[in-house]
Design an enzyme around this catalytic site. Structure first.
Site, PDB file in Angstrom:
ATOM      1  N   LEU A  33      32.471  44.275  41.990  1.00 52.65           N
ATOM      2  CA  LEU A  33      33.078  43.834  40.744  1.00 52.65           C
ATOM      3  C   LEU A  33      33.427  42.355  40.867  1.00 52.65           C
ATOM      4  CD1 LEU A  33      35.554  46.800  40.024  1.00 52.65           C
ATOM      5  CD2 LEU A  33      33.279  46.439  39.041  1.00 52.65           C
ATOM      6  N   ASP A  34      33.356  41.650  39.754  1.00 51.00           N
ATOM      7  CA  ASP A  34      33.761  40.250  39.747  1.00 51.00           C
ATOM      8  C   ASP A  34      35.215  40.115  40.184  1.00 51.00           C
ATOM      9  OD1 ASP A  34      31.261  39.604  38.781  1.00 51.00           O
ATOM     10  OD2 ASP A  34      31.910  39.530  36.687  1.00 51.00           O
ATOM     11  N   ARG A  35      35.542  38.945  40.629  1.00 51.06           N
ATOM     12  CA  ARG A  35      36.896  38.665  41.121  1.00 51.06           C
ATOM     13  C   ARG A  35      37.988  39.138  40.161  1.00 51.06           C
ATOM     14  NH1 ARG A  35      37.086  32.891  40.752  1.00 51.06           N
ATOM     15  NH2 ARG A  35      37.713  33.315  38.599  1.00 51.06           N
TER      16      ARG A  35
ATOM     17  N   THR B  28      37.601  41.183  37.519  1.00 53.61           N
ATOM     18  CA  THR B  28      37.364  42.493  36.926  1.00 53.61           C
ATOM     19  C   THR B  28      38.062  43.557  37.765  1.00 53.61           C
ATOM     20  OG1 THR B  28      35.206  41.802  36.074  1.00 53.61           O
ATOM     21  CG2 THR B  28      35.612  44.162  36.235  1.00 53.61           C
TER      22      THR B  28
END
Length: 346
Positions: free
Chosen positions: A139-141, A143
């Protein structure tokens, strides 16, 4: 394969999308990425300047706008803050959504890097002698939400195949800010290309550009997301049975997302179902639809709104559905919704 055939090969096939109120036929690039890479590798080396010139003249043009200049400093500050928080982060039993002897699912907090979650996993598992922990998804930082961690190399390999073959159903929820009016759809599917522009930023490309060479030697890849409107300005939205389909093409522009951050803006909560797994896919498609995610400054989301500054984008990995890689049983893992998703209007 010659340079000219490489450039013309993309026009050989077509496909048709249909729905209750939309039928769209678009050219489709049917040659595999692997064959494209081989073709590029085999371009004649005796006249590289001509080959490079041919390719340069035919770079596909991105549809969505590049990141605004202000995003560079904001993203740097956010990354610095996240690094500090991630160093101090420790996974606890409260983060665990599911666990068995082969894997566990955790609720990743916003603003924490995935690697920090993974590195702290062995500390809370009693039978962790193997020390073979792997991230099954990332997951993105900024998210938050469901993230799977496997406990052995064999299970990790099985899950890689499951994700690669798109056998995992994923749903996300996002809070977006649109301008002036609510979306004229309740359910929509966006099909487009995905790739890095010459400046290194991820952008939306036309669907017929899939397979074409980009600056730096990478290729445009396919990207598809289905969206449903959950609420607009805090009011629940009733889903229609009809689904609108958009096939993005070169020469088009992203839908309007200009807003002044004041009373004319519309708060839209959407649920997203990515059918591919491209980097920043949901964020890019929200930008294209004219409803960038609040706080997502890289993709033109408002980071200052109604007197408040947002330290990251508001995107949450809500649910993963898949067959267990060992037992084969169907499993559904859900993460609790953040407060902004429940409130709908922040």
């Amino acid at each position: 394969m010659s340079a000219s055939s490489l450039l013309l090969h993309r026009n050989l096939f077509s496909f048709t999308f249909s729905s209750a109120n939309t039928i769209l036929t678009k050219p489709y690039f049917a040659t595999s990425i692997k064959s494209m890479e081989e073709a590029q590798h085999n371009l004649p080396s005796t006249d590289s300047s001509i080959s490079e010139s041919v390719i340069n003249r035919n770079y596909p043009k991105p549809i969505t706008a590049p990141p605004p200049p202000i995003s560079k400093d904001i993203e740097l500050n956010r990354a610095t803050e996240a690094s500090s928080k991630s160093i101090l982060f420790n996974l606890t039993r409260d983060h665990i959504l599911y666990e068995d002897e082969w894997l566990m699912a955790v609720n990743k907090p916003k603003g924490i890097y995935c690697e920090s979650v993974l590195s702290s996993a062995p500390q809370i598992i009693v039978d962790s002698q193997l020390n073979e922990f792997h991230l099954a998804n990332r997951l993105d930082r900024d998210t938050s939400g469901v993230m799977l961690i496997t406990k052995s190399h064999k299970v990790a390999a099985k899950l890689v195949k499951v994700f690669t073959e798109h056998k995992v159903r994923k749903s996300y929820i996002a809070l977006c800010i649109g301008s002036s009016s609510t979306p004229n759809w309740s359910r929509i599917t966006v099909k487009s290309g995905h790739g890095r522009s010459k400046h290194g930023a991820w952008r939306v490309y036309g669907a017929s550009d899939v397979g074409r060479v980009l600056p730096g030697g990478s290729f445009v890849r396919d990207m598809e997301t289905t969206f449903e409107v959950v609420s607009a300005n805090g009011e629940k939205t009733k889903l229609c049975e009809e689904e609108r389909v958009i096939v993005v093409e070169e020469g088009e522009q992203e839908l309007s997302c200009d807003g002044d951050g004041e009373k004319d803006d519309v708060v839209v909560v959407v649920r997203a179902f990515p059918r591919s797994g491209r980097t920043h896919q949901i964020r890019l498609h929200c930008q294209y639809l004219g409803i960038p995610i609040r706080g997502d400054v890289k993709y033109h989301g408002l980071y200052e709104w109604r007197g408040r500054r947002f330290e990251g984008h508001e995107l949450h990995a809500e649910c993963l559905s898949l067959d267990h890689p060992v037992t084969g049983d169907s499993m559904v893992v859900r993460a609790p919704l953040p407060c902004w998703a429940a409130a709908g209007d922040g």
